[in-house]
Design an enzyme around this catalytic site. Structure first.
Site, PDB file in Angstrom:
ATOM      1  N   GLY A 266       0.818  -1.199   0.000  1.00  0.00           N
ATOM      2  CA  GLY A 266       0.000   0.000   0.000  1.00  0.00           C
ATOM      3  C   GLY A 266       0.856   1.255   0.000  1.00  0.00           C
ATOM      4  O   GLY A 266       1.944   1.288  -0.582  1.00  0.00           O
ATOM      5  N   SER A 267       0.374   2.269   0.735  1.00  0.00           N
ATOM      6  CA  SER A 267       0.927   3.619   0.581  1.00  0.00           C
ATOM      7  C   SER A 267       2.396   3.759   1.000  1.00  0.00           C
ATOM      8  O   SER A 267       3.037   4.741   0.624  1.00  0.00           O
ATOM      9  CB  SER A 267       0.082   4.607   1.383  1.00  0.00           C
ATOM     10  N   THR A 268       2.902   2.832   1.805  1.00  0.00           N
ATOM     11  CA  THR A 268       4.318   2.960   2.157  1.00  0.00           C
ATOM     12  C   THR A 268       5.185   2.890   0.902  1.00  0.00           C
ATOM     13  O   THR A 268       6.308   3.386   0.887  1.00  0.00           O
ATOM     14  CB  THR A 268       4.755   1.852   3.138  1.00  0.00           C
TER      15      THR A 268
ATOM     16  N   LYS B  34       4.784   4.583  -1.588  1.00  0.00           N
ATOM     17  CA  LYS B  34       4.927   5.935  -2.145  1.00  0.00           C
ATOM     18  C   LYS B  34       6.278   6.540  -1.772  1.00  0.00           C
ATOM     19  O   LYS B  34       6.731   7.491  -2.403  1.00  0.00           O
ATOM     20  CB  LYS B  34       3.771   6.823  -1.675  1.00  0.00           C
TER      21      LYS B  34
END
Lengths: 621, 377
Positions: free
Chosen positions: A280-282, A284
């Site tokens: 997920g967003s990690t 990014k």
């Protein structure tokens, strides 16, 4: 038959032509004397041998000589980075019996139960009464005291055999690091298997990079979080970003390495090294670093995040939509999927794959435990994969890979292989430059921003200048498709962010929403505070002094211009450039040293006064 | 001895004549050995019976002690026969034994991987045991006939018989018996005047044969490996036997006080000498060795005065069988040679073995009786 005929002819010509009688008998007599001599010698030899073995038994008994020599303990010990014993082998005695030699099983079982109170008397009685068997264990690995007491019972037919036993003095604490070994001292999992050859060779103990104290804190906090959020699992890792040394590595649930049968199979699953997840967003962190490093966007640039992106029948939206142009720091801080996709699209498929590969995210890492998960990487890598990978979906990697990649983002841009082995003092660590120091510096600021004003605010601990990124990924169900409310939540963090030294990852598997989290189960509500608690406790142990976040030099090092140079507000940013220039870029050689210069060396702000927060309490200890 | 010595020298009855012509010292030595054997069976075999789960722990003792007097009577009865009748008996025994030996291959009971026994009237019989003494006498006859130069191809017949016997034995397989039969045949051949060149060839052949057996027969290789290298495999029985001798010391631990018998599977048969060592000690063991040596060497000494080639060769063959068997058994137990399943004559448990030894020793005693006026046999 030519031989036979020749033989016969020879015999006939030699001995029968002269006729029978005296000559033949004389020959026989002479040769009988020879035969007798042989027999006399043979019986004489038996007599001598008899005297030898009965009167001087020890002179020719090699077995006793062997038994008297203490058996060498073969398998090497394992110690933590401070020399604390975490795995060792001892010799113990195991009591066994031959039921055929036991005349009174009931009586013997009763006597044994009197000195071994924890055995099942009935079970022992049944075992001893089994006439078809000639070997049964009474009790394996008895203590010397118990052995003495059993001997004192004077029961004929009960014997002891010496066995090597592997002991783990820290119990479950290093379960997933050490693994375990079988009764024949063969490693079956963890470091015990990964370093089996080295351990079997014996000799000096193997020193791990693990710090048992940090391991303990990590386990305690993850266990508490798992209980609190009713998660089915938790995992965490603490790593030195300059050396790759793993100081703590926990996967929960865990197991007791001396009682494997007592734990469910799931407990032996290593969520750090074996489990691969969509993060997920990690992700990014890598997406943003990638765009900055390729120069497709500057830290002052940005993208329009006003409208969701449609790909085929899917529409990608932001969780907390801010429908306008967003600067790169904003995209990172608010975790905008739309902005991230646009950043990735400017880099392109080839660039994205090459960058992630450099960070070790596409291939199974080399590590000291054999339980290594193979990352699931799209094949072929299409534009749609480019888009989903930008926000951490459509690619599954292990937390260990995340640690290695995130460390290189924070340490000045070097990839250092994570390891469980302690580096020798003064060793040169081989690192590979994977991005510019400038990119790394910018990323530190952006990660700090997420904690001060973004989704990881609950990770903040005063004084430790934590920076990080949260990630919440829905788990894939058994029949494909994402499961709502079955999340993997994680925090990837570093500290102290103006000159980071340590990385912490905290992961929770299927945490539930609580009343106090307003039923949210996203990482900002569970993984972030868990990571903060861990850092608050390990910071003092690692010798990281608290810093005053408002000290001018710290402020300058971490300042970020959120406004950026957007299309509508295209104005120069007076603070941004000087702030960037003020960043303390570590010299290129710094990551190559085992011990990077201590954070205090370059800029030493005044320590914070002791405050009632967890971090400072621990600092006072 | 009063009863025995009451025979007058003038007594011309069969028994009277026997008493004054038989080798009484050998006879006494044999009887003493049988007595020691009975004593050791009493010590060793109850442990075995208990271990293999026979309810009556004296099972083996009873069987052995019932047949022992019978076997001794058979021995004496055979020793009453004239050399000519002994030879006839041997021929009949040899043919019968050979037939039964062949039968083991088709109707034998397989025990521990070898077909050596056949069942006859409820008894397990090991025909090879009976073939041994009969072969010794028949072979001696043929060797002697050859040397008479009357055109009997004795050597050839003898060699053929030898080959048939060892072919059957190796088929079982029974290497120990093969070794004994080969030794009898070779030594008789040697005495019968085998040219020295062939003696040397024979010696060379024996060495090659052993090496060949090592490489061709896995169980032989395993035994020899274990003998040479303590770590190569299971030396359990030998190790326990060595413990037994060490335990016994010079005077032994006392009758019934041994412990090795509880751990050695074949203690009543192949390893009975270890029980003697543990319970009765070095001195008793030396007495046993001396008795065997006495019988063999005294037998040889008597044969040195023998002028009849058949008697000389037959006696030698029987003594070689007896002595070699004793040597192999004791040397195996003492770990001087690789373990070879072989009974200790008159001492080990085993009905076939006991009767066969009685047969052989009866023939020996009969052949070595002093004869008057017999010329050509």
């Amino acid at each position: 038959m030519s031989f036979g005929t020749a033989l016969l002819r020879a015999l006939r010509s030699t001995y029968t032509l002269g006729g029978p009688g005296k000559h033949a008998v004389e020959t026989a007599h002479t040769r009988l004397i020879v035969t007798s001599a042989f027999f006399a010698l043979a019986f004489g030899a038996i007599g001598v041998r008899l005297a030898d073995v009965t009167l001087f038994p020890h002179a020719n008994d090699t077995r006793k000589a062997r038994a008297a020599r203490p058996e060498k303990l073969d398998r090497a010990d394992i110690v933590d980075r401070n020399g604390l014993l975490v795995a060792t082998s001892i010799q113990t005695a195991s009591a066994h019996a031959n039921p055929k030699e036991i005349s009174d099983p009931a009586g013997v079982a009763r006597k044994l139960a009197s000195v071994l109170p924890d055995i099942d008397e009935k079970q022992i009685r049944e075992r001893l009464a089994a006439p078809e068997r000639s070997f049964v264990y009474i009790r394996r690995n008895v203590t010397p005291r118990q052995q003495y007491e059993i001997n004192r019972l004077g029961i004929p037919g009960i014997q002891f055999q010496q066995e090597d036993r592997r002991l783990y003095p820290q119990g479950r604490l290093l379960a997933h690091v050490l693994g375990f070994s079988d009764v024949d001292s063969n490693g079956l999992a963890g470091v015990e298997k990964g370093l089996n050859e080295r351990l079997r060779a014996g000799g000096e103990p193997v020193a791990l990079s693990i710090d048992t104290r940090i391991q303990h804190i990590l386990r305690q906090e993850l266990d508490a979080a798992m209980q609190k959020f009713q998660a089915i699992g938790a995992a965490g890792i603490v790593m030195d970003i300059y050396t790759g040394e793993v100081l703590g590595m926990i996967s929960m649930p865990d197991f007791d390495p001396t009682n494997l049968g007592g734990s469910p199979d799931d407990a032996r699953f290593n969520r750090i090294t074996l489990g691969v997840y969509e993060m997920g967003s990690t992700f990014k962190i890598f997406n943003t670093a990638m765009a900055l490093d390729y120069g497709t966007v500057s830290v002052n640039g940005g993208y329009d995040a006003a409208r969701p992106i449609s790909i085929g029948r899917f529409t990608i939206k932001d969780d907390h939509p801010i429908p306008r142009w967003l600067s790169v720091p904003e995209i990172f801080m608010y975790s905008s999927n739309i902005g991230s996709i646009k950043m990735a699209q400017d880099v392109g498929v080839q660039g994205q794959r090459a960058f992630l590969d450099k960070l070790g995210l596409l291939t199974p890492p080399k590590f000291e435990v054999p339980e290594i998960g193979r990352p699931q990487v799209p094949q072929p890598w299409r534009p749609i994969n480019l888009m989903t990978i930008a926000f951490g979906h459509g690619i599954s990697v292990s937390a260990l890979q995340m640690a290695g990649a995130a460390a290189s983002v924070m340490n000045g841009g070097f990839y250092v292989r994570p390891t469980l082995i302690k580096h020798e003092e003064g060793a040169i660590i081989q690192g590979t430059r994977v991005m510019s120091a400038k990119t790394s510096d910018t990323m530190r600021k952006l990660m700090r921003l997420v904690v001060t004003g973004g989704t990881a605010r609950k990770a903040e601990v005063p004084g430790y200048l934590i920076g990080g990124k949260t990630g919440t990924a829905e788990k894939i169900g058994a029949r494909g498709g994402y499961r709502k409310n079955a999340n993997i939540t994680s925090l990837v963090a570093g500290f102290p962010m103006h000159n980071p030294r340590y990385l912490v990852i905290a992961m929770l598997d299927e945490p539930k929403g609580l009343k106090e989290t307003y039923n949210f189960s996203t990482s900002g509500w569970n993984a972030a505070p868990t990571g903060g608690k861990i850092i608050a406790r390990i910071g003092p142990l690692l010798g990281v002094e608290p810093y005053d976040a408002n000290a001018p030099d710290v402020k300058a090092a971490l300042a970020v211009d959120l406004a950026g140079t957007g299309p509508r507000v295209a104005k120069p940013t007076p603070q941004a450039t000087p702030a960037a220039a003020a960043l303390q870029a570590p010299p290129a050689s710094a990551p190559m040293a085992v011990r990077a210069p201590s954070p205090q060396a370059s800029a030493r702000p005044a320590p914070l006064p002791v405050s009632p927060t967890g971090g400072s309490n621990l600092a006072a200890r | 001895m009063t009863a025995l010595s009451s025979f007058s020298r003038a007594d011309r009855s069969i028994v009277g004549r026997w008493w004054w012509t038989v080798d009484r010292m050998s006879l006494v030595a044999l009887l003493v050995l049988a007595g020691i054997g009975a004593m050791l069976i009493l010590a060793a075999s109850p442990a075995v019976a208990t271990r293999i789960g026979i309810p009556d722990s004296f099972h083996f003792v009873k069987r052995q002690l019932i047949v022992l007097p019978a076997a001794l009577l058979v021995m004496i009865a055979i020793s009453l026969l004239s050399p000519r009748n002994i030879r006839r008996l041997a021929v009949v025994g040899f043919i019968g034994g050979l037939a039964m030996l062949a039968l083991t291959l088709v109707a034998g009971q397989e025990i521990k991987g070898a077909r050596r026994w056949i069942s006859l009237a409820g008894q397990s019989i090991q025909p090879s045991e009976f073939v041994k003494p009969c072969f010794a006498v028949v072979a001696a006859w043929m060797f002697a006939e050859q040397r008479k130069g009357r055109g009997v191809p004795g050597f050839l017949i003898c060699t053929a018989l030898y080959l048939v016997v060892i072919a059957l034995l190796l088929k079982q397989p029974d290497l120990g018996m093969t070794v004994v039969i080969t030794a009898i045949w070779l030594i008789q051949f040697f005495l019968a005047g085998l040219p020295m060149i062939f003696v040397l060839i024979g010696g060379f052949g024996a060495v090659t044969g052993l090496i060949g057996a090592y490489f061709l027969l896995p169980h032989v290789a395993s035994r020899i490996d274990r003998f040479l290298d303590p770590a190569a495999g299971d030396r359990y029985q030998v190790d326990k036997a060595m413990d037994a001798f060490a335990n016994g010391g010079a005077f032994g631990r006392g009758p019934g006080e041994g412990i090795a018998k509880a751990f050695i599977p074949d203690v009543h048969a192949d390893f009975i000498f270890a029980v003697a060592g543990e319970e009765y000690g070095l001195i008793t063991c030396l007495i046993i060795v001396t008795l065997f040596a006495l019988i063999v060497l005294r037998g040889f000494a008597k044969l040195l005065q023998e002028s009849n080639l058949f008697v000389l060769l037959a006696g030698t063959g029987l003594l070689v069988q007896f002595g070699l068997q004793a040597f192999i058994n004791m040397a195996s137990t003492l770990h001087m040679i690789p373990t070879k399943g072989m009974t200790l004559p008159l001492i080990s448990y085993g009905l076939s073995s006991l009767f066969a030894i009685a047969l052989g020793m009866g023939m020996l005693l009969g052949l070595t009786r002093r004869r008057f006026g017999e010329s050509d046999l």
